[in-house]
Scaffold this active site. Structure first.
Site, PDB file in Angstrom:
ATOM      1  N   CYS A   1     -25.699  21.699 -38.409  1.00 25.07           N
ATOM      2  CA  CYS A   1     -24.646  21.062 -39.472  1.00 25.07           C
ATOM      3  C   CYS A   1     -25.296  20.895 -40.662  1.00 25.07           C
ATOM      4  O   CYS A   1     -26.593  20.464 -40.568  1.00 25.07           O
ATOM      5  CB  CYS A   1     -24.192  19.805 -38.759  1.00 25.07           C
ATOM      6  SG  CYS A   1     -23.191  18.817 -40.008  1.00 25.07           S
TER       7      CYS A   1
ATOM      8  N   ARG B   1     -16.984  28.783 -37.030  1.00 28.23           N
ATOM      9  CA  ARG B   1     -17.127  27.777 -37.969  1.00 28.23           C
ATOM     10  C   ARG B   1     -18.572  26.963 -37.814  1.00 28.23           C
ATOM     11  O   ARG B   1     -19.272  26.866 -38.598  1.00 28.23           O
ATOM     12  CB  ARG B   1     -16.004  26.892 -37.755  1.00 28.23           C
ATOM     13  CG  ARG B   1     -15.468  25.697 -38.820  1.00 28.23           C
ATOM     14  CD  ARG B   1     -16.592  24.530 -38.540  1.00 28.23           C
ATOM     15  NE  ARG B   1     -16.353  23.766 -37.738  1.00 28.23           N
ATOM     16  CZ  ARG B   1     -17.252  22.707 -37.252  1.00 28.23           C
ATOM     17  NH1 ARG B   1     -18.166  22.481 -38.062  1.00 28.23           N
ATOM     18  NH2 ARG B   1     -17.250  22.026 -36.058  1.00 28.23           N
ATOM     19  N   ASP B   2     -18.707  26.142 -36.789  1.00 25.62           N
ATOM     20  CA  ASP B   2     -19.658  25.379 -36.552  1.00 25.62           C
ATOM     21  C   ASP B   2     -21.127  26.217 -36.388  1.00 25.62           C
ATOM     22  O   ASP B   2     -22.275  26.038 -36.976  1.00 25.62           O
ATOM     23  CB  ASP B   2     -19.734  24.536 -35.306  1.00 25.62           C
ATOM     24  CG  ASP B   2     -20.417  23.193 -35.273  1.00 25.62           C
ATOM     25  OD1 ASP B   2     -21.379  22.976 -36.396  1.00 25.62           O
ATOM     26  OD2 ASP B   2     -20.476  22.334 -34.414  1.00 25.62           O
TER      27      ASP B   2
ATOM     28  N   HIS C   1     -24.386  19.407 -28.918  1.00 24.97           N
ATOM     29  CA  HIS C   1     -25.541  20.434 -29.134  1.00 24.97           C
ATOM     30  C   HIS C   1     -26.421  20.324 -28.317  1.00 24.97           C
ATOM     31  O   HIS C   1     -26.882  19.357 -27.577  1.00 24.97           O
ATOM     32  CB  HIS C   1     -25.779  19.918 -30.606  1.00 24.97           C
ATOM     33  CG  HIS C   1     -24.847  20.114 -31.679  1.00 24.97           C
ATOM     34  ND1 HIS C   1     -24.969  21.345 -32.749  1.00 24.97           N
ATOM     35  CD2 HIS C   1     -23.753  19.657 -31.758  1.00 24.97           C
ATOM     36  CE1 HIS C   1     -23.782  21.245 -33.565  1.00 24.97           C
ATOM     37  NE2 HIS C   1     -22.990  20.609 -33.129  1.00 24.97           N
TER      38      HIS C   1
ATOM     39  N   HIS D   1     -18.171  17.652 -27.416  1.00 21.89           N
ATOM     40  CA  HIS D   1     -18.992  18.681 -28.314  1.00 21.89           C
ATOM     41  C   HIS D   1     -20.364  18.431 -28.304  1.00 21.89           C
ATOM     42  O   HIS D   1     -20.776  17.711 -29.119  1.00 21.89           O
ATOM     43  CB  HIS D   1     -18.354  18.543 -29.797  1.00 21.89           C
ATOM     44  CG  HIS D   1     -18.688  19.243 -30.815  1.00 21.89           C
ATOM     45  ND1 HIS D   1     -17.804  20.480 -31.464  1.00 21.89           N
ATOM     46  CD2 HIS D   1     -19.972  19.313 -31.770  1.00 21.89           C
ATOM     47  CE1 HIS D   1     -18.671  20.889 -32.454  1.00 21.89           C
ATOM     48  NE2 HIS D   1     -19.856  20.569 -32.562  1.00 21.89           N
TER      49      HIS D   1
HETATM   50  P1  HMG Z   1     -16.190  15.013 -53.101  1.00 21.52           P
HETATM   51  O1  HMG Z   1     -17.283  15.300 -53.921  1.00 21.52           O
HETATM   52  O2  HMG Z   1     -15.910  13.456 -52.907  1.00 21.52           O
HETATM   53  O3  HMG Z   1     -14.634  15.236 -53.619  1.00 21.52           O
HETATM   54  O4  HMG Z   1     -16.471  15.570 -51.657  1.00 21.52           O
HETATM   55  P2  HMG Z   1     -13.610  14.882 -54.445  1.00 21.52           P
HETATM   56  O5  HMG Z   1     -12.698  14.335 -53.486  1.00 21.52           O
HETATM   57  O6  HMG Z   1     -14.456  13.635 -55.276  1.00 21.52           O
HETATM   58  O7  HMG Z   1     -13.423  15.864 -55.540  1.00 21.52           O
HETATM   59  C1  HMG Z   1     -14.383  16.732 -56.354  1.00 21.52           C
HETATM   60  C2  HMG Z   1     -13.702  18.077 -56.727  1.00 21.52           C
HETATM   61  O8  HMG Z   1     -13.913  18.979 -55.280  1.00 21.52           O
HETATM   62  C3  HMG Z   1     -12.303  18.074 -56.974  1.00 21.52           C
HETATM   63  O9  HMG Z   1     -12.299  19.174 -58.263  1.00 21.52           O
HETATM   64  C4  HMG Z   1     -11.574  18.436 -56.050  1.00 21.52           C
HETATM   65  O10 HMG Z   1     -10.296  19.181 -56.326  1.00 21.52           O
HETATM   66  C5  HMG Z   1     -12.498  19.469 -55.277  1.00 21.52           C
HETATM   67  P3  HMG Z   1     -12.193  19.064 -59.641  1.00 21.52           P
HETATM   68  O11 HMG Z   1     -11.156  18.000 -59.995  1.00 21.52           O
HETATM   69  O12 HMG Z   1     -13.477  18.085 -59.964  1.00 21.52           O
HETATM   70  O13 HMG Z   1     -12.432  20.387 -60.355  1.00 21.52           O
HETATM   71  N1  HMG Z   1     -12.219  19.380 -53.862  1.00 21.52           N
HETATM   72  C6  HMG Z   1     -12.101  20.498 -53.069  1.00 21.52           C
HETATM   73  N2  HMG Z   1     -12.076  21.747 -53.161  1.00 21.52           N
HETATM   74  C7  HMG Z   1     -11.678  22.712 -52.317  1.00 21.52           C
HETATM   75  N3  HMG Z   1     -11.182  22.317 -50.945  1.00 21.52           N
HETATM   76  C8  HMG Z   1     -11.301  21.002 -50.564  1.00 21.52           C
HETATM   77  C9  HMG Z   1     -11.422  20.009 -51.968  1.00 21.52           C
HETATM   78  N4  HMG Z   1     -11.732  18.631 -51.862  1.00 21.52           N
HETATM   79  C10 HMG Z   1     -11.969  18.399 -52.909  1.00 21.52           C
HETATM   80  N5  HMG Z   1     -10.969  20.480 -49.633  1.00 21.52           N
HETATM   81  C11 HMG Z   1     -15.352  16.576 -49.349  1.00 21.52           C
HETATM   82  C12 HMG Z   1     -15.571  15.079 -50.554  1.00 21.52           C
HETATM   83  C13 HMG Z   1     -14.698  15.859 -48.483  1.00 21.52           C
HETATM   84  C14 HMG Z   1     -14.272  17.489 -50.487  1.00 21.52           C
HETATM   85  C15 HMG Z   1     -16.765  17.153 -49.565  1.00 21.52           C
HETATM   86  O14 HMG Z   1     -17.670  16.123 -48.887  1.00 21.52           O
HETATM   87  C16 HMG Z   1     -16.461  17.948 -48.479  1.00 21.52           C
HETATM   88  O15 HMG Z   1     -16.193  19.121 -48.675  1.00 21.52           O
HETATM   89  N6  HMG Z   1     -17.358  17.967 -47.286  1.00 21.52           N
HETATM   90  C17 HMG Z   1     -17.454  18.720 -46.196  1.00 21.52           C
HETATM   91  C18 HMG Z   1     -18.639  18.796 -45.168  1.00 21.52           C
HETATM   92  C19 HMG Z   1     -18.752  19.617 -44.108  1.00 21.52           C
HETATM   93  O16 HMG Z   1     -17.821  20.722 -44.109  1.00 21.52           O
HETATM   94  N7  HMG Z   1     -19.710  19.365 -43.227  1.00 21.52           N
HETATM   95  C20 HMG Z   1     -19.551  20.399 -41.960  1.00 21.52           C
HETATM   96  C21 HMG Z   1     -18.308  20.107 -40.899  1.00 21.52           C
HETATM   97  S1  HMG Z   1     -18.739  18.851 -39.979  1.00 21.52           S
HETATM   98  C22 HMG Z   1     -19.717  19.221 -38.783  1.00 21.52           C
HETATM   99  O17 HMG Z   1     -19.934  20.236 -38.637  1.00 21.52           O
HETATM  100  C23 HMG Z   1     -19.685  18.219 -37.586  1.00 21.52           C
HETATM  101  C24 HMG Z   1     -18.702  18.863 -36.384  1.00 21.52           C
HETATM  102  O18 HMG Z   1     -19.314  20.147 -35.940  1.00 21.52           O
HETATM  103  C25 HMG Z   1     -18.716  17.941 -35.163  1.00 21.52           C
HETATM  104  C26 HMG Z   1     -20.438  17.493 -34.863  1.00 21.52           C
HETATM  105  O19 HMG Z   1     -21.026  18.245 -34.153  1.00 21.52           O
HETATM  106  O20 HMG Z   1     -20.593  16.330 -34.774  1.00 21.52           O
HETATM  107  C27 HMG Z   1     -17.368  18.789 -36.530  1.00 21.52           C
HETATM  108 MG    MG Z   2     -20.924  20.344 -34.528  1.00 19.09          MG
END
Ligand code: HMG
Ligand code: MG
Length: 312
Positions: free
Chosen positions: A252, A20-21, A221, A219
């Site tokens: 990320c 995933r990450d 990096h 966690h």
């Molecule tokens: P948004 O644009 O604000 O979403 O994004 P929304 O709620 O306004 O919805 C817009 C549209 O997206 C809608 O569709 C929803 O249905 C759809 P429409 O009605 O316009 O056709 N939608 C989705 N579709 C599929 N799956 C979903 C989903 N949610 C809404 N789950 C949102 C907000 C949270 C969805 C977006 O910002 C997002 O997906 N972000 C994910 C970012 C991400 O994955 N980042 C990496 C992970 S974090 C990380 O790596 C750090 C970590 O490792 C720890 C560390 O190292 O610090 C964990």
């Molecule tokens: Mg991470």
């Protein structure tokens, strides 16, 4: 079996995040079958918690847009098969993501918050409090369905836009995540700037705020080469859950300067040497990372992988 070095736990649970990450940052889309094979090989190497994918918006993380196709391919790992019962947590930011994960039978999810406003906006399109409000029904519904919930907290030490992040700011959001009902908290050093004294200060402050060490995972990096020192510091504090990424894959997509996670092989090399049990076969894990590096077309950044796979 070796006796662990003084002041260290007898065993550590590695929360493997490579699939995933690790992969979420790869520009070239990795075929779903390759991801499934990667996860199967990780399980065979002895990893028992393997974060599989994310149910996020496919436009935000295109690499993981195949979550629906991938999850059924690895479903058999969650039974009592040849490699035992493997936990396959998935990231879920909102109710839409939870619906998708539950429909496929996910038994462990992770919400992912931020200690800083800039990263909350960039990663989740929300404020910090707005993202907590988004997680609230997710955690409540997941817990109601008997699903284990991890709460990730990013930018616990530093943020590329805001600089050093004050410990009380991190503690407030960490507490809020635990108060929502998360079973576990993972402290993310998203851009790898933490150093051991900072780790101790944060863990101590969390304990003082009522977050027990037993619920905390770390966690790290490895941007500045501090991930192992930080891990050892956390273990001496009593932490027994450590996130790591096979071969040191990772980053990320929404945090510039986030390089790879602590490599699982580097972690296992250190823990093997210290007599701390992980259940991981380092040779099999290294072979898996070499195999994955060949698929990605570049060598693993893990020093342990390079040392163990070096051929004259
Ligand atoms: P948004 O644009 O604000 O979403 O994004 P929304 O709620 O306004 O919805 C817009 C549209 O997206 C809608 O569709 C929803 O249905 C759809 P429409 O009605 O316009 O056709 N939608 C989705 N579709 C599929 N799956 C979903 C989903 N949610 C809404 N789950 C949102 C907000 C949270 C969805 C977006 O910002 C997002 O997906 N972000 C994910 C970012 C991400 O994955 N980042 C990496 C992970 S974090 C990380 O790596 C750090 C970590 O490792 C720890 C560390 O190292 O610090 C964990
Ligand atoms: Mg991470």
């Amino acid at each position: 079996m070796k006796v662990p070095a003084q002041g260290l736990p007898p065993r550590v649970r590695i929360h493997e995040v490579g699939a995933r990450d690790g992969l979420q940052n790869e520009k070239t889309v990795v075929p779903t079958e390759v991801k499934a094979e990667f996860i199967r090989r990780l399980a065979e190497a002895g990893l028992s918690t393997i974060e599989a994918t994310s149910f996020v918006h496919p436009k935000w993380v295109p690499q993981l847009a195949d979550a629906e196709q991938l999850f059924p391919l690895i479903g058999e790992l969650t039974g009592s098969g040849a490699v035992g019962d493997i936990a396959l947590p998935v990231l879920v930011p909102n109710e839409r993501g939870l619906d998708r994960a539950l429909a496929l039978g996910a038994r462990r999810i992770a919400v992912f918050g931020s200690a800083t406003e800039t990263f909350a906006a960039r990663n989740l399109n929300r404020t910090v409090d707005g993202s907590l409000a988004m997680f609230e029904p997710v955690v409540t519904r997941a817990k109601g369905a008997g699903v284990h919930v991890r709460g990730y907290l990013s930018m616990c030490f530093g943020d590329p836009w805001e600089g050093a992040v004050p410990v009380p700011q991190v503690v407030r959001v960490a507490k809020a995540l635990m108060d929502l009902g998360c079973d576990e908290l993972s402290l993310g050093d998203t851009i790898g700037v933490a150093t051991p004294g900072h780790v101790t200060a944060l863990l101590t402050a969390l304990n003082e705020a009522g977050v027990p060490t037993g619920t905390i995972g770390v966690h790290f990096h490895d941007t500045y080469g501090q991930a192992l020192s930080n891990t050892l510091t956390a273990l001496r504090h009593g932490v027994t859950t450590v996130d790591a990424s096979a071969g040191g894959l990772g980053g990320c997509p929404y945090a510039k300067s986030a390089t790879g996670n602590l490599a699982t092989e580097d972690l296992v090399w250190m823990l093997d040497g210290l007599g701390v049990h992980t259940g991981v076969d380092l040779g099999a894990l290294t072979a898996t990372s070499v195999w994955m590096a060949e698929r990605l077309g570049r060598p693993s950044p893990s020093r342990t992988v390079r040392a163990l796979s070096h051929k004259e």
